[in-house]
Design a protein around this motif. Structure first.
Motif, PDB file in Angstrom:
ATOM      1  N   MET A  12       0.719  -1.281   0.028  1.00  0.00           N
ATOM      2  CA  MET A  12       0.027   0.131  -0.103  1.00  0.00           C
ATOM      3  C   MET A  12       1.131   1.069   0.080  1.00  0.00           C
ATOM      4  N   LYS A  13       0.193   2.366  -0.439  1.00  0.00           N
ATOM      5  CA  LYS A  13       1.249   3.755  -0.229  1.00  0.00           C
ATOM      6  C   LYS A  13       0.747   4.368   0.935  1.00  0.00           C
TER       7      LYS A  13
ATOM      8  N   GLU B 248       5.567   2.862  -1.314  1.00  0.00           N
ATOM      9  CA  GLU B 248       4.985   1.625  -1.004  1.00  0.00           C
ATOM     10  C   GLU B 248       5.614   0.944   0.363  1.00  0.00           C
TER      11      GLU B 248
ATOM     12  N   ASP C 249       1.774  -3.848   3.799  1.00  0.00           N
ATOM     13  CA  ASP C 249       0.325  -3.370   3.838  1.00  0.00           C
ATOM     14  C   ASP C 249       0.019  -3.660   5.563  1.00  0.00           C
TER      15      ASP C 249
ATOM     16  N   LYS D  21      -9.894   1.136   5.520  1.00  0.00           N
ATOM     17  CA  LYS D  21      -9.433   1.918   4.176  1.00  0.00           C
ATOM     18  C   LYS D  21      -9.640   3.262   4.235  1.00  0.00           C
TER      19      LYS D  21
ATOM     20  N   ALA E  95      -2.096   7.298   4.454  1.00  0.00           N
ATOM     21  CA  ALA E  95      -1.723   5.694   3.799  1.00  0.00           C
ATOM     22  C   ALA E  95      -3.136   5.260   3.442  1.00  0.00           C
ATOM     23  N   GLU E  96      -3.309   4.279   2.702  1.00  0.00           N
ATOM     24  CA  GLU E  96      -4.423   3.836   2.015  1.00  0.00           C
ATOM     25  C   GLU E  96      -5.020   2.946   3.173  1.00  0.00           C
ATOM     26  N   TYR E  97      -4.455   2.373   3.861  1.00  0.00           N
ATOM     27  CA  TYR E  97      -5.193   1.689   4.984  1.00  0.00           C
ATOM     28  C   TYR E  97      -4.489   1.808   6.248  1.00  0.00           C
TER      29      TYR E  97
ATOM     30  N   ASP F  26      -8.163   7.430  -0.995  1.00  0.00           N
ATOM     31  CA  ASP F  26      -8.874   6.546  -2.099  1.00  0.00           C
ATOM     32  C   ASP F  26      -8.951   7.233  -3.458  1.00  0.00           C
TER      33      ASP F  26
END
Length: 386
Positions: A1-2, A16, A19, A31, A130-132, A383
């Motif tokens: 994830m970023k 990256e 995760d 998320k 972050a993405e998550y 997102d």
């Protein structure tokens, strides 16, 4: 994830990283759809803390639950939640007293208390830019939102930190209906303190700062702006109150306070508040002050580097003032403030100036750190949806 990762003073990159994942049965995985850059992030961004390189940043987070641990019983996949920046357990001595800002369980250092996402000296937890994001004790820490969560993200994300923190300042200051209240600092937290004072019924609220765009924001919500490049806040307030001073006040700047000329003075706004508030008045201090400041030796001197500042305690004692300090226990306030937003009584998203993608975080940090015109509050959308 970023994620937005700290690489050293004034260097954030988006890259990256491993995760985020469920690590404990009580965890939830969120998320992230909306995450803010906070003024306290800038202390770390500028290298003025012990924040480690390689860690992701971000403690003001909102998103959608995509996975829950086996012991999670309340929060469900698909819920939209906002997350207090305090990472708390809910069952230690401090949490049982509502002091989730000083949780004993989630802080791994036995001599310390309090934990947070992506924050120096507050545990190993990764940030939410972050993405998550992994959220420990999700049933306790996540505040579920209603059907308008997606369309009103800019309002609800303020419940992660700045709205409860501003409200906490007014709570410690004891702001009551009809009071005259002075707020030092027109950044996001200062604006939220002024906004909260008005929600609590303050009769008049002054906001002191030297950033013109931020002072205009203060005036938009009905506060009286004091431009510190032209006026001394203590003189303005005393002149308006027969020499007595404000009933109470909030310090929302912290240890990197500086005058309009750029000279740092950690005690500048704190001492200004003591001077400006009347005898027996109360002060709420939510601006960040730390026991160590690696950058202060050059900027202010060796004592400041040790967290020691020339604080006007004698005047404060003489005036019989009371002071409350520290980070906000977000859960003490966020449910009630959420309901004010849901009912239309509060719209804290008015402070948002920029909505950007996560990839734009490096330039957003640079603009926000420079206090560039119009950059009052930055919201990132990992997102990709604004």
């Amino acid at each position: 994830m970023k994620a937005a990762v700290y690489e050293g003073p004034r260097t954030v990159t988006v890259k990256e990283v491993p995760d985020a994942r469920i690590e404990h049965p009580c965890d939830i995985l969120v998320k992230i759809t909306t995450t803010n850059i906070c003024g306290s992030d800038l202390h770390m961004y500028e290298g003025r803390t012990s924040f480690e390189t390689g860690r992701s940043m971000g403690h003001e987070n909102l998103g959608e639950v995509v996975e829950v641990g086996s012991a999670v019983s309340k929060v469900e996949v698909g819920d939209h939640v906002v997350l207090p920046f305090n990472v708390a357990c809910g069952f230690c001595k401090q949490c049982e007293q509502g002091l989730t800002n000083y949780c004993l369980t989630m802080q791994p250092e036995p001599s310390l208390a309090g934990a947070a996402y992506g924050f120096a000296e507050m545990g190993p937890y990764q940030g939410g830019q972050a993405e998550y994001l992994r959220v420990p004790y999700g049933d306790f820490n996540a505040l579920r939102l209603g059907e308008d969560a997606v369309e009103r993200q800019n309002d609800y994300v303020m419940l992660a930190d700045v709205f409860p923190t501003g409200y906490h300042a007014t709570e410690m200051a004891g702001v009551s209906p009809g009071d005259q209240t002075l707020v030092y600092g027109a950044g996001p937290v200062g604006l939220m303190a002024a906004y909260s004072a008005m929600l609590r019924g303050a009769g008049r609220v002054w906001v002191a700062d030297h950033q013109q765009d931020r002072l205009r924001k203060a005036e938009e919500i009905g506060a009286v702006a004091i431009d510190t490049t032209r006026e001394d806040p203590a003189e303005v307030v005393k002149e308006a109150t027969l020499g007595l001073g404000a009933d109470n006040g909030c310090e929302c700047v912290g240890y990197q306070a500086h005058d309009p000329g750029g000279q740092e003075d950690a005690a500048l706004t704190l001492n200004g508040l003591i001077d400006s508030v009347r005898f027996t008045g109360s002060l709420g201090v939510v601006g960040v002050f730390l026991p160590e400041d690696p950058g202060a030796a050059e900027a202010q001197g060796e004592l400041a580097a040790q967290g020691r500042i020339p604080f006007d305690y004698g005047l404060m004692w003489f005036k019989g003032q009371r002071m409350g300090t520290g980070q906000a226990p977000v859960k003490r306030y966020n449910r009630a403030l959420r309901d004010l937003i849901a009912s239309g009584r509060a719209e804290p998203g008015f402070i948002v100036s920029h909505e950007l993608s996560l990839d734009e975080a490096p330039s957003a940090y640079a603009h926000f750190d420079n206090r560039d015109e119009g950059w009052t509050k930055v919201v990132l959308h990992p997102d990709g949806h604004g």
